[in-house]
Design a protein around this motif. Sequence first.
Motif, PDB file in Angstrom:
ATOM      1  N   LEU A 144      45.924  72.121  42.436  1.00  9.20           N
ATOM      2  CA  LEU A 144      46.575  72.279  43.732  1.00  9.20           C
ATOM      3  C   LEU A 144      48.098  72.249  43.576  1.00  9.20           C
ATOM      4  O   LEU A 144      48.631  71.502  42.766  1.00  9.20           O
ATOM      5  N   LYS A 146      51.968  71.580  45.199  1.00  5.38           N
ATOM      6  CA  LYS A 146      52.551  70.505  46.030  1.00  5.38           C
ATOM      7  C   LYS A 146      52.371  70.833  47.511  1.00  5.38           C
ATOM      8  O   LYS A 146      52.118  69.945  48.329  1.00  5.38           O
ATOM      9  N   GLN A 148      49.916  72.605  48.842  1.00  8.39           N
ATOM     10  CA  GLN A 148      48.526  72.369  49.209  1.00  8.39           C
ATOM     11  C   GLN A 148      48.247  70.875  49.382  1.00  8.39           C
ATOM     12  O   GLN A 148      47.521  70.477  50.293  1.00  8.39           O
ATOM     13  N   GLU A 149      48.842  70.072  48.515  1.00  2.00           N
ATOM     14  CA  GLU A 149      48.667  68.624  48.645  1.00  2.00           C
ATOM     15  C   GLU A 149      49.230  68.137  49.982  1.00  2.00           C
ATOM     16  O   GLU A 149      48.628  67.282  50.635  1.00  2.00           O
ATOM     17  N   GLN A 150      50.385  68.676  50.388  1.00  3.56           N
ATOM     18  CA  GLN A 150      50.969  68.289  51.669  1.00  3.56           C
ATOM     19  C   GLN A 150      50.074  68.733  52.829  1.00  3.56           C
ATOM     20  O   GLN A 150      49.878  67.987  53.783  1.00  3.56           O
ATOM     21  N   ARG A 153      47.292  66.282  53.109  1.00  2.00           N
ATOM     22  CA  ARG A 153      47.735  65.030  53.746  1.00  2.00           C
ATOM     23  C   ARG A 153      47.840  65.212  55.260  1.00  2.00           C
ATOM     24  O   ARG A 153      47.437  64.339  56.029  1.00  2.00           O
ATOM     25  N   TYR A 169      39.166  73.350  49.567  1.00  2.00           N
ATOM     26  CA  TYR A 169      40.134  73.572  48.484  1.00  2.00           C
ATOM     27  C   TYR A 169      39.474  73.704  47.105  1.00  2.00           C
ATOM     28  O   TYR A 169      40.158  73.945  46.107  1.00  2.00           O
ATOM     29  N   THR A 175      39.585  63.922  44.163  1.00  2.00           N
ATOM     30  CA  THR A 175      40.927  64.524  44.159  1.00  2.00           C
ATOM     31  C   THR A 175      41.578  64.358  45.528  1.00  2.00           C
ATOM     32  O   THR A 175      42.755  63.994  45.626  1.00  2.00           O
ATOM     33  N   ILE A 179      44.943  62.206  46.510  1.00  2.00           N
ATOM     34  CA  ILE A 179      46.053  62.773  47.278  1.00  2.00           C
ATOM     35  C   ILE A 179      46.366  61.897  48.484  1.00  2.00           C
ATOM     36  O   ILE A 179      47.525  61.627  48.803  1.00  2.00           O
ATOM     37  N   LYS A 182      48.256  58.885  47.296  1.00  2.00           N
ATOM     38  CA  LYS A 182      49.654  59.204  46.938  1.00  2.00           C
ATOM     39  C   LYS A 182      50.544  59.241  48.170  1.00  2.00           C
ATOM     40  O   LYS A 182      51.680  58.847  48.135  1.00  2.00           O
TER      41      LYS A 182
END
Length: 185
Positions: A144, A146, A148-150, A153, A169, A175, A179, A182
């Motif tokens: 992923l 950054k 996609q991670e946001q 979230r 995803y 995973t 996330i 984090k």
Amino acid sequence: MEFVGYARVSTQQQDLTQQIEKLEAYGCKKIFKGKHSGKEATNKEALEALLKYIREGDTVVVTKLDRLGRSLSQVLVCLDTLMKRGVNLVTIDQAIDTKKSDALSTAMVQLLGMFAELERNFIVTRTQEGKAATGNYGGRKPKLTKEQEQEIRDKLANGVSKVKLSKEYGVARATILNISRKGKL
């Protein structure tokens, strides 16, 4: 008195032939061999076998001082062990012979050990610089971005389930959980 050889290379791909030929030409009848990095236990076993085999008055013969260890401390510990047991050391390529107990010979042994460690440090530094320049530090690339991670979230904050996000995803639920953790830091 016996000449006992010790040959070592750092990887399985490297060849011991040249070292063995030099040791045999010097007069070594018994040669201990290691084909591993100085950091690995198998090389330690070969060196330990050599140390068990030698007797007072013998001479350990290596092509270069750095065959005895990958750091100055390893080389010096080995040299100290040999000296305490009354065993001499000869390095063929560097013309070191510890039978000569003068101050210059002692200083030369210590200097060569320091240069061997310095060379090893240069190799490590160049490797790290190469990794930094290419951005390739090894390991698997992240699945992923950054962004996609946001997004994940944000969706978690809006109540979307971790299972649904993992399917959306194409990643494991763990995973998504990582996330979410984090984001709380």
